[in-house]
Every structure is written in structure tokens, then in C-alpha cells.
Motif scaffolding. Structure first.
Motif, PDB file in Angstrom:
ATOM      1  N   UNK A 323       0.822  -1.201   0.000  1.00  0.00           N
ATOM      2  CA  UNK A 323       0.000   0.000   0.000  1.00  0.00           C
ATOM      3  C   UNK A 323       0.852   1.245   0.000  1.00  0.00           C
ATOM      4  N   UNK A 324       0.212   2.386   0.286  1.00  0.00           N
ATOM      5  CA  UNK A 324       0.889   3.675   0.346  1.00  0.00           C
ATOM      6  C   UNK A 324       1.167   4.016   1.800  1.00  0.00           C
ATOM      7  N   UNK A 325       2.440   4.244   2.109  1.00  0.00           N
ATOM      8  CA  UNK A 325       2.819   4.496   3.496  1.00  0.00           C
ATOM      9  C   UNK A 325       2.223   5.796   4.017  1.00  0.00           C
ATOM     10  N   UNK A 326       2.085   6.804   3.164  1.00  0.00           N
ATOM     11  CA  UNK A 326       1.531   8.084   3.587  1.00  0.00           C
ATOM     12  C   UNK A 326       0.008   8.110   3.569  1.00  0.00           C
ATOM     13  N   UNK A 327      -0.613   7.022   3.173  1.00  0.00           N
ATOM     14  CA  UNK A 327      -2.080   6.890   3.211  1.00  0.00           C
ATOM     15  C   UNK A 327      -2.402   5.550   3.865  1.00  0.00           C
ATOM     16  N   UNK A 328      -2.417   5.489   5.210  1.00  0.00           N
ATOM     17  CA  UNK A 328      -2.560   4.196   5.896  1.00  0.00           C
ATOM     18  C   UNK A 328      -3.805   3.416   5.514  1.00  0.00           C
ATOM     19  N   UNK A 329      -4.870   4.099   5.068  1.00  0.00           N
ATOM     20  CA  UNK A 329      -6.087   3.362   4.725  1.00  0.00           C
ATOM     21  C   UNK A 329      -5.917   2.521   3.465  1.00  0.00           C
TER      22      UNK A 329
END
Length: 471
Positions: A323-329
């Protein structure tokens, strides 16, 4: 009069040029001295402190700063405090750094392009509360759909290469194409480096004194931009819940723009041999991919709290996080574990289980244990659980055993329960089930309620675990 002697006008012209030359040399020196004097003053440090605090969103303090054309920009004594609601429970700052030295590529900066040759960070210490992680996960904005995945394969278990077949033979010879003009080789780009010295990470919670995780000191150089490069990192022993988790590790690092790969490594975790790697792309959102594999093996006896220990004939596990580390969702994770012929000894009482499995998934900021079970002849455990991004928690556990053994087990595990719990009767009188539910917020044990038995008594978790006072 000697015709070669300088005239007055000529002498005045020489003095004028000498003054301009002195001014040209003195101006950069004066700018350098005044700028460092301003950075060392309370006004300069306050300006930098405000800018760093606005970027991090935390109250920040900076001791001093300086710069030079040959040494770059240096920040000393950086401290970022915990968010105000957590500051009374967690006294350690969120971040402390002894010094940060930034070596810019001045030629690129003069052209309006920010480029860094190297970044040296001395003794960074991060104390990260799990409550802050939950808050970030709940308040993170939804990213655009279909984020770009990392363009790599899994080095832990790479897929087999596709079979190749030779091209069919052709009776007619093919014409030889004319040679293409040679293109000049591109000059190799210099590699930008992040130099870490004695970096540590501690995962804590406001509801408990013992940290969840304490990493060993991490030292080494990490390539972060520019040309391809490789290096090694050194990680000291790490602990979890006060117990030794991982011994010292040497981690290979590979940089191939824009992806940074750590591993693969083969750490020994709690005496179990494993394989793992981490990959992160330095692009928008910071895409991340973590893979870990525990091959089938027979572990050594594991020591548990309260004079207990566990063992198994076979255990295996596989974990993945993307996933994206700066977007935990956006993070999606899966964890699957299986065991065979396991046994747990508690105060000289041994419980044996033929098989067991655990399946846990992470989706949209929600952690869910889909299925967890240990199946044995005398005792079986079946459960599931879910933790939402706002820390709301719900879990259910069914314990199947002989009715007398269930009452005895409940009294041993829950000393705060004064009366026997209600049991659920099954089709055979030799077996009964004790259904328990746990619900509340995981951030505070006092907000977790335990229901013992179907529509049975409800106690807060500290009450259920507390030893009743004698009458």
C-alpha cells in the motif's frame, strides 16, 4: 619627468579597482558571517523551529544551526514533542536528533532545482505511540483509486522463469539490418546518500508501561537518489514486550531508482528461522511492500509468562503488506499461520492440540482476525476479532471442553469472577462451550468490557484479571 611614471589619474584608477576588488571579496564573507550570526541568534533558531514544526505538525525545539559552502547546512539539538493529549502519559519526545547535516548540490540550487548530495542524521530516536498511529489511520485522506504498485517481484519466493523455446528455422536467410548509429553513453549520475548513526525506534502505548517494540540501533548509509548503488546496514538486537525478539542483523540495501530494497534477510525471531524483505518506492505516497515467510519447522520450546511454555511439532506462517505508506487506509495486509501437534503447559497442566490456524487481514484501516482456532481432544478454542481504525474493538472466543474443566479453567484465568459463568450446552453432555465477548476501545484497558458466558456477567478487563480480596 619620467614618462613611465604613473600619473595621478592612473593611480586613482588603480585605487578604484582595488576598492571594487576588496568589496567583491568582502561581500560574500560578510554575507556568510552575518547569515551564521543570524542563524545562531534566537530569532534565527525561532524561525527555523517554526518552519520545522509547521511541516511536522508538532511542537518543536532547535538548539542551533549553521551553514558553510564546504560543510552544508547543520541543525543541532532537534526535539519534536509528543502531541498535547499524549504528553502527560508519554514523557519521551516523539523525535530527538543530535545533529542533521545537509550537503546540497549548490550548482543545482543556483539553477532553482533542489538536489542533495548527502544527508547525515546523528542519533535519531523516535518514540511512536500506537494511539497516534490509530489517529493517522482514521484521519488519513482517501487516495486516488488504483495506486501504482511497486514494479518488482517477490524476492522471498520468486516466480519461476517462463520457458523459452528456440525460434523456428527459416530456409531463406534474413537480410542483415544496417548497423544503428552509436549513441553516446549517458554520464553516470552521482548517488545521494542518507547516513544514519545509532537510529532507534520505540513503539509505545499510553495505557502500558512496557514498550510494545524497541528496535536496536541502526547504523549505515542508505542510497536515496541518483545512480544505482548497494550497501549494508547494521541493526542491533531488538525487543518486544520486554523480551528479546531479534538478534543483530546485517541488512543488504539495493537502490534502483525509484525503488529501495532492504533484504532479503533471514532473521531468527524467537528461535524461529524466517525470511523477509522490504521495498519502498520514493514516489508520491511512498508505495511499500513487505513480505515475510516462516518456513515449516519444529521450533524449540517457547517460554511464556507465569511459568508457562509452549511447543509444536510443526509451525509455518506467511505475511504480506502492500500500500501507500503516507495513506494508511490503502495498506492491505494478510497473515496466515498454521501449526500441528502443539502443546501448552500452564502450571504443570499440559493442553494438547492436533492442529491450529490463524488468518488475519488488514483492509481500509480495519484489522480483522477472520478465523483463529486450536483443535484438541480435551479442549478446543475458536475465535475471531476486529479492530477498527478508531480503536473500537470486538472479539469473540468459544472454549469447548468438559463442563467441569471449563469452570475450573475460568476460575484460574479470571480470578476477578466470583460466580461460575453460564455455559452453552452442546449435543453431547460430555462437552459444553463457554462463549466470551470482548468489546470497547483498545487504547485503554479500562474501556474494554469482557462478557463471560452467553448473556453472562460483564466486567472491565482490569476487574476480570484482578485477584478478589479475601472476605
Amino acid at each position: 619627468m619620467d614618462p613611465d611614471a604613473p600619473t595621478g589619474a592612473h593611480r586613482r584608477g588603480l585605487r578604484r579597482w582595488a576598492k571594487w576588488l576588496c568589496a567583491l571579496v568582502a561581500t560574500p564573507i560578510l554575507i556568510f558571517a552575518l547569515s551564521n550570526l543570524w542563524l545562531a541568534s534566537p530569532w534565527g533558531t525561532a524561525f527555523l523551529t517554526k518552519r520545522i514544526g509547521q511541516r511536522l505538525g508538532l511542537e518543536t525545539h532547535l538548539s542551533s544551526a549553521s551553514w558553510s559552502p564546504w560543510n552544508g547546512v547543520t541543525l543541532r539539538g532537534l526535539t519534536c514533542h509528543q502531541p498535547a493529549p499524549l504528553r502527560t502519559a508519554i514523557r519521551d519526545p516523539f523525535l530527538t536528533v543530535s545533529s542533521i547535516r545537509i550537503s546540497p548540490v549548490w550548482r543545482a540550487w543556483l539553477r532553482g532545482r533542489i538536489a542533495i548530495h548527502q544527508l547525515e542524521v546523528d542519533t535519531p530516536q523516535i518514540t511512536l505511540p500506537v494511539e497516534l498511529l490509530a489517529h493517522l489511520s482514521a484521519s488519513a485522506p482517501r487516495p486516488a483509486p488504483n495506486p501504482q504498485p511497486l514494479p518488482t517481484t517477490n524476492p522471498v519466493n520468486p516466480p519461476p522463469a517462463p520457458p523459452t523455446t528456440p525460434p523456428p528455422a527459416d530456409s531463406a536467410p534474413q537480410p542483415v539490418p544496417p548497423p544503428s548509429p552509436l549513441t553516446p553513453a549517458q554520464p553516470a549520475r552521482p548517488t545521494s546518500w542518507l547516513h544514519l548513526k545509532n537510529a532507534t525506534l520505540t513503539l509505545v502505548s499510553a495505557s502500558r508501561k512496557t514498550p510494545w517494540f524497541e528496535s536496536g540501533t541502526l547504523t549505515g548509509s542508505i542510497p536515496i537518489a541518483g545512480g544505482n548503488a548497494k550497501n549494508l546496514l547494521h541493526l542491533g538486537p531488538s525487543r518486544a514486550l520486554g523480551q528479546s525478539l531479534i538478534e543483530s542483523l546485517t541488512i543488504p540495501v539495493t537502490w534502483q531508482s525509484p525503488a529501495l530494497t532492504l533484504g532479503p534477510i533471514a532473521p531468527t525471531i524467537l528461535g524461529l528461522k524466517s525470511e523477509a524483505f522490504l521495498q519502498i518506492a520514493l514516489t508520491s505516497g511512498l508505495p511499500i511492500h513487505i513480505e515475510s515467510l516462516l518456513p515449516p519447522q519444529s521450533p524449540a520450546t517457547l517460554t511464556l509468562p507465569n511459568n508457562s511454555h509452549a511447543s509444536a511439532k510443526s509451525i509455518t506462517a506467511h505475511a504480506r503488506l502492500r500500500g501507500l505508506l503516507l495513506a494508511p487506509t490503502t495498506l492491505q495486509g494478510d497473515f496466515l499461520a498454521q501449526t500441528a501437534d502443539a502443546q501448552i503447559t500452564i502450571n504443570e497442566n499440559t493442553l494438547r492440540f492436533h492442529r491450529g490456524n490463524l488468518l488475519t487481514i488488514l483492509r481500509n484501516g480495519h484489522l480483522q482476525c477472520v478465523d483463529a482456532r486450536l483443535i484438541g481432544d480435551d479442549l478446543s478454542l475458536l475465535g475471531n476479532a476486529a479492530i477498527l481504525s478508531d480503536q473500537r474493538t470486538a472479539a469473540a472466543l468459544r472454549i469447548v471442553a468438559d463442563p467441569g474443566n471449563l469452570i475450573h479453567l475460568t476460575q484460574r484465568l479470571l480470578p476477578g469472577l466470583t460466580n461460575p459463568p453460564p455455559l452453552t450446552h452442546l449435543s453431547t453432555p460430555q462437552r459444553a462451550a463457554l462463549d466470551t465477548r470482548l468489546f470497547g476501545k483498545i487504547g485503554n484497558l479500562g474501556q474494554l468490557t469482557l462478557e463471560i458466558g452467553n448473556q453472562g456477567p460483564q466486567l472491565t478487563l482490569p476487574q476480570a484479571l484482578a485477584t478478589p480480596s479475601p472476605p
